[in-house]
Design a protein around this motif. Structure first.
Motif, PDB file in Angstrom:
ATOM      1  N   TYR A 168       0.831  -1.202   0.000  1.00  0.00           N
ATOM      2  CA  TYR A 168       0.000   0.000   0.000  1.00  0.00           C
ATOM      3  C   TYR A 168       0.862   1.248   0.000  1.00  0.00           C
ATOM      4  N   ALA A 169       1.956   1.202   0.762  1.00  0.00           N
ATOM      5  CA  ALA A 169       2.843   2.361   0.804  1.00  0.00           C
ATOM      6  C   ALA A 169       3.337   2.686  -0.601  1.00  0.00           C
ATOM      7  N   ARG A 170       3.701   1.646  -1.351  1.00  0.00           N
ATOM      8  CA  ARG A 170       4.208   1.849  -2.703  1.00  0.00           C
ATOM      9  C   ARG A 170       3.157   2.447  -3.623  1.00  0.00           C
ATOM     10  N   ILE A 171       1.947   1.871  -3.573  1.00  0.00           N
ATOM     11  CA  ILE A 171       0.894   2.338  -4.473  1.00  0.00           C
ATOM     12  C   ILE A 171       0.507   3.774  -4.158  1.00  0.00           C
ATOM     13  N   VAL A 172       0.307   4.066  -2.849  1.00  0.00           N
ATOM     14  CA  VAL A 172      -0.092   5.418  -2.474  1.00  0.00           C
ATOM     15  C   VAL A 172       1.003   6.410  -2.844  1.00  0.00           C
ATOM     16  N   ARG A 173       2.249   6.045  -2.557  1.00  0.00           N
ATOM     17  CA  ARG A 173       3.351   6.947  -2.895  1.00  0.00           C
ATOM     18  C   ARG A 173       3.367   7.223  -4.402  1.00  0.00           C
ATOM     19  N   GLY A 174       3.205   6.148  -5.174  1.00  0.00           N
ATOM     20  CA  GLY A 174       3.217   6.307  -6.623  1.00  0.00           C
ATOM     21  C   GLY A 174       2.152   7.258  -7.101  1.00  0.00           C
ATOM     22  N   ILE A 179       0.304  12.768  -8.833  1.00  0.00           N
ATOM     23  CA  ILE A 179      -0.680  13.845  -8.692  1.00  0.00           C
ATOM     24  C   ILE A 179      -0.022  15.137  -8.230  1.00  0.00           C
ATOM     25  N   ARG A 180       1.065  14.993  -7.436  1.00  0.00           N
ATOM     26  CA  ARG A 180       1.716  16.170  -6.875  1.00  0.00           C
ATOM     27  C   ARG A 180       2.172  17.135  -7.967  1.00  0.00           C
ATOM     28  N   GLY A 181       2.538  16.579  -9.130  1.00  0.00           N
ATOM     29  CA  GLY A 181       3.024  17.434 -10.196  1.00  0.00           C
ATOM     30  C   GLY A 181       1.934  18.025 -11.081  1.00  0.00           C
ATOM     31  N   MET A 182       0.656  17.682 -10.802  1.00  0.00           N
ATOM     32  CA  MET A 182      -0.442  18.141 -11.659  1.00  0.00           C
ATOM     33  C   MET A 182      -0.643  19.660 -11.538  1.00  0.00           C
ATOM     34  N   GLU A 183      -1.221  20.226 -12.606  1.00  0.00           N
ATOM     35  CA  GLU A 183      -1.439  21.676 -12.599  1.00  0.00           C
ATOM     36  C   GLU A 183      -2.423  22.114 -11.519  1.00  0.00           C
ATOM     37  N   TYR A 184      -3.439  21.275 -11.256  1.00  0.00           N
ATOM     38  CA  TYR A 184      -4.430  21.733 -10.280  1.00  0.00           C
ATOM     39  C   TYR A 184      -3.873  21.779  -8.865  1.00  0.00           C
ATOM     40  N   ASN A 206      -8.179  12.158  -5.648  1.00  0.00           N
ATOM     41  CA  ASN A 206      -7.733  11.786  -6.985  1.00  0.00           C
ATOM     42  C   ASN A 206      -6.890  10.522  -7.020  1.00  0.00           C
ATOM     43  N   SER A 207      -6.439  10.071  -5.831  1.00  0.00           N
ATOM     44  CA  SER A 207      -5.640   8.850  -5.860  1.00  0.00           C
ATOM     45  C   SER A 207      -6.452   7.652  -5.374  1.00  0.00           C
ATOM     46  N   MET A 208      -7.772   7.846  -5.249  1.00  0.00           N
ATOM     47  CA  MET A 208      -8.604   6.773  -4.703  1.00  0.00           C
ATOM     48  C   MET A 208      -8.670   5.535  -5.605  1.00  0.00           C
ATOM     49  N   ALA A 209      -8.729   5.743  -6.921  1.00  0.00           N
ATOM     50  CA  ALA A 209      -9.019   4.618  -7.816  1.00  0.00           C
ATOM     51  C   ALA A 209      -8.070   3.421  -7.628  1.00  0.00           C
ATOM     52  N   PRO A 210      -6.743   3.633  -7.765  1.00  0.00           N
ATOM     53  CA  PRO A 210      -5.880   2.459  -7.585  1.00  0.00           C
ATOM     54  C   PRO A 210      -5.967   1.887  -6.182  1.00  0.00           C
ATOM     55  N   ILE A 211      -6.243   2.747  -5.188  1.00  0.00           N
ATOM     56  CA  ILE A 211      -6.285   2.261  -3.805  1.00  0.00           C
ATOM     57  C   ILE A 211      -7.515   1.385  -3.584  1.00  0.00           C
ATOM     58  N   ILE A 212      -8.655   1.797  -4.187  1.00  0.00           N
ATOM     59  CA  ILE A 212      -9.870   0.985  -4.037  1.00  0.00           C
ATOM     60  C   ILE A 212      -9.654  -0.397  -4.650  1.00  0.00           C
ATOM     61  N   VAL A 213      -9.062  -0.409  -5.842  1.00  0.00           N
ATOM     62  CA  VAL A 213      -8.831  -1.697  -6.506  1.00  0.00           C
ATOM     63  C   VAL A 213      -7.902  -2.564  -5.669  1.00  0.00           C
ATOM     64  N   GLN A 214      -6.797  -1.964  -5.228  1.00  0.00           N
ATOM     65  CA  GLN A 214      -5.827  -2.719  -4.436  1.00  0.00           C
ATOM     66  C   GLN A 214      -6.462  -3.231  -3.143  1.00  0.00           C
ATOM     67  N   SER A 215      -7.345  -2.417  -2.530  1.00  0.00           N
ATOM     68  CA  SER A 215      -7.948  -2.842  -1.269  1.00  0.00           C
ATOM     69  C   SER A 215      -8.883  -4.018  -1.482  1.00  0.00           C
ATOM     70  N   THR A 216      -9.672  -3.978  -2.581  1.00  0.00           N
ATOM     71  CA  THR A 216     -10.587  -5.100  -2.841  1.00  0.00           C
ATOM     72  C   THR A 216      -9.809  -6.385  -3.025  1.00  0.00           C
ATOM     73  N   LEU A 217      -8.755  -6.316  -3.865  1.00  0.00           N
ATOM     74  CA  LEU A 217      -7.938  -7.501  -4.061  1.00  0.00           C
ATOM     75  C   LEU A 217      -7.197  -7.840  -2.767  1.00  0.00           C
ATOM     76  N   GLY A 218      -6.878  -6.798  -1.987  1.00  0.00           N
ATOM     77  CA  GLY A 218      -6.163  -6.999  -0.728  1.00  0.00           C
ATOM     78  C   GLY A 218      -7.003  -7.768   0.278  1.00  0.00           C
ATOM     79  N   VAL A 219      -8.331  -7.494   0.325  1.00  0.00           N
ATOM     80  CA  VAL A 219      -9.194  -8.244   1.237  1.00  0.00           C
ATOM     81  C   VAL A 219      -9.127  -9.717   0.876  1.00  0.00           C
ATOM     82  N   ALA A 220      -9.139 -10.009  -0.433  1.00  0.00           N
ATOM     83  CA  ALA A 220      -9.052 -11.397  -0.875  1.00  0.00           C
ATOM     84  C   ALA A 220      -7.765 -12.039  -0.375  1.00  0.00           C
TER      85      ALA A 220
END
Lengths: 292, 309
Positions: A168-174, A179-184, A206-220
């Motif tokens: 999780y640390a890796r995915i969130v950091r990534g 996102i940190r470099g985005m214009e907004y 904005n970083s929720m999408a990969p985390i949600i996927v990883q968490s669902t697979l993570g529960v498994a």
């Protein structure tokens, strides 16, 4: 993302949640997964009413009974009703799965977010520690932690949860880094937003999408790991019903009474399968780049 | 290329020391007195004190950790088993061949089944073959290895009586454990090959080859396959590490005398030096496999090689 859909007049108005659900509903496998998980949650919540017998009630006159109308899935080596134990077991497995992922998400997410947002020596320190943890395969790490903590429900959750932290640390950091470099984010900083506000209002949503996927697979994988630990005797202790422990208990009778091992294994497999289908479906549904 | 390998090897040192530290710390924090575990509940206070003194259990944490690392690196000595009194390293080395054979065989099965299935799935995307393969791959991923093992025993040794359910000395005995262990790896390799192949097939250079008028066979075998297999190499390596781990459960089920079963029995017996040693051993093996994969990766992918020229 939400503002965008609301302002877009050419499209039927849907919130981000409804939009994802709509796309998810087009995948039959994902819907099967979702339905199965909801059924399990239902079983876990209403186990007291649904289970025909108490999970620890022994009936030594009815040991090793094959499935019948009285005992729908038969009884085990102590004459306990297997169906009732499976229903209560759903409670344990889901608890372990969700809480373990919760632990890894909070710990790993915070570490990853700090590492990604602040960078520099903090990033280096955190990620090198994560590299060390990643050098130990996850199951092995869980076994080592569980062996050190001793058996028990809470220790099991901690062991499985901590062992997944580096992922999780890796995915969130990534995703924070991208996102940190985005214009907004730059725009938010230009109008004077604080770091905390940027993290909470811009980076996390904005970083929720990969985390949600990883968490669902993570529960498994958490449920699978926990069942494995219980199987070798490091998890839930008898008489508490846990699918892995039930399998392990029925194992020595497999030659004569295979139903003791068949049903708990099937329960584990279907749960993992459902979560994997759901996770895969969510990955497709949450990825706006995949147009269908 | 040499510089790259050198850097990777150098990076291994802090990782392994870190792993040793984590393992040592975990078992240091474990409740329960090892002296009492070894000598039994009836041991006198004096005997316990003597044992603690002899094993260095009374020393401060850092001194114990320092001694542990020093002995491990200089003498290859990672302690003695509490229960059998033999050096941990000897027992691990005696058990390792079975584990390596089991994981190697499982990996071999995964590669020869997974890669062709993945390629065909990708070439014939959305066909019946693709759908069925993907569903089977998902089932394989979701199958707990210990349950699959029990099912295989039930079918092939209890009902059909074709294969033995335990041991690892004959080829026949190796079949069931290897297949049980390889299920997840087959699925991972198939899925990875398929998605990587799908990505490559849509790349511009493949369109160029097609536009040149090459036959489909040359397109797939001559151009797409080589590029598609690069990420598969990584997955195969990573999977090998997971197989070493999954072997723990498989070995206990099929009574294979490997490192995994040794670890499980020593966890039950609270044989700390043995558990410590086994975790360290498997983690080291895992790191070396990863190192080999990275080197191999650089070798097959000219883009990485070019960075270190």
């Amino acid at each position: 993302m939400a503002e965008y859909t609301e302002q877009n007049e050419y499209r039927k108005q849907r919130g981000p949640f409804a939009e994802v659900m709509h796309r998810l509903s087009r995948s039959p496998l994902a819907m099967f997964g979702l339905a199965f998980i909801m059924l399990l949650v239902f079983c876990a919540v209403f186990a007291n009413w649904l289970a025909p017998y108490p999970f620890a009630k022994q009936n030594l006159l009815h040991m090793f009974e094959l499935p019948s109308s009285k005992y729908l899935l038969g009884t085990d080596e102590f004459g306990r009703d297997i169906l009732s134990r499976l229903i209560y077991g759903a409670r344990v497995s889901l608890q372990v799965g969700f809480i373990a992922v919760g632990i890894s998400l909070v710990v790993g997410g915070l570490l990853g977010a700090f590492a990604g947002f602040y960078g520099g020596w903090l990033d280096n320190l955190i990620m090198r520690v994560m590299d060390v943890l990643l050098a130990v395969p996850q199951t092995l790490l869980a076994i080592a932690i569980a062996a050190a903590l001793g058996p028990g429900l809470y220790n099991l959750m901690i062991a499985v949860g901590i062992s997944a932290v580096p992922n999780y640390a890796r995915i969130v950091r990534g995703s924070v880094l991208s996102i940190r470099g985005m214009e907004y984010v730059e725009a938010a900083r230009a109008v004077g937003s604080s770091d905390l506000r940027i993290i909470l209002r811009h980076i996390i949503p904005n970083s929720m999408a990969p985390i949600i996927v990883q968490s669902t697979l993570g529960v498994a994988s958490a449920i699978l790991n926990a069942a494995g630990l219980s199987f070798i005797g490091l998890g839930i202790q008898p008489p508490n019903p846990e699918w892995g422990a039930m399998l392990s208990g029925g194992r020595q009778y497999i030659r004569d009474f295979p139903h003791l091992t068949l049903y708990p294994g099937l329960a584990i497999m279907l749960t993992i399968l459902a979560l994997n289908f759901l996770g895969d479906g969510l990955r497709d549904a949450l990825d706006p780049k995949l147009k269908r | 290329m040499l510089r790259y390998i050198f850097r990777r090897v150098l990076f291994l040192i802090p990782v392994l020391v870190g792993v040793a530290f984590c393992v040592f710390l975990l078992l240091y924090l474990t409740p329960g007195d090892p002296a009492k575990m070894v000598l039994g509940d009836l041991a006198t206070e004096q005997a316990i004190q003597e044992f603690r003194e002899k094993e260095g259990l009374n020393d401060p944490f850092w001194i114990r950790f320092g001694k542990y690392v020093y002995k491990a690196v200089v003498k290859g000595d990672i302690g003695r088993s509490y229960s059998s009194k033999t050096p941990v390293m000897d027992e691990l080395l005696a058990a390792f061949p079975a584990t390596i054979k089991l994981s190697g065989f499982a990996m071999f099965i995964a590669v020869i089944i997974g890669i062709p299935c993945g390629i065909i799935s990708a070439i014939k995307q959305y066909s019946i073959f693709d759908t069925v393969t993907m569903i089977f791959a998902m089932i394989g991923l979701s199958m707990p290895v210990f349950w699959l093992g029990l099912l295989l025993i039930l079918l092939f040794s209890v009902h059909l009586r074709w294969l033995p359910s335990s041991g690892f000395d004959t080829f026949k005995a190796m079949i069931l454990p290897s297949f049980a262990l390889s299920a997840q790896a087959i699925s991972m390799v198939t899925r990875m090959t398929r998605s990587s192949m799908l990505e490559v097939i849509r790349a511009d250079y493949i369109r160029t080859v097609r536009a040149k008028g090459q036959t489909e066979r040359v397109v797939i075998w001559g151009h797409a396959l080589h590029n598609a297999l690069i990420p598969v190499v990584t997955i195969v390596g990573l999977q090998f590490g997971h197989l070493l781990c999954g072997a723990m459960l498989t070995e206990s089920i099929f009574a294979v005398p490997g490192v995994g079963r040794l670890m499980v029995t020593s966890i039950m017996a609270r044989d700390y030096p043995m558990v410590q040693g086994a975790v360290l051993f498997v983690a080291t093996a895992f790191s070396f496999v990863n190192l080999l994969v990275d080197i191999l990766y650089a070798y097959v992918d000219p883009r990485i090689k070019a960075q270190y020229k």
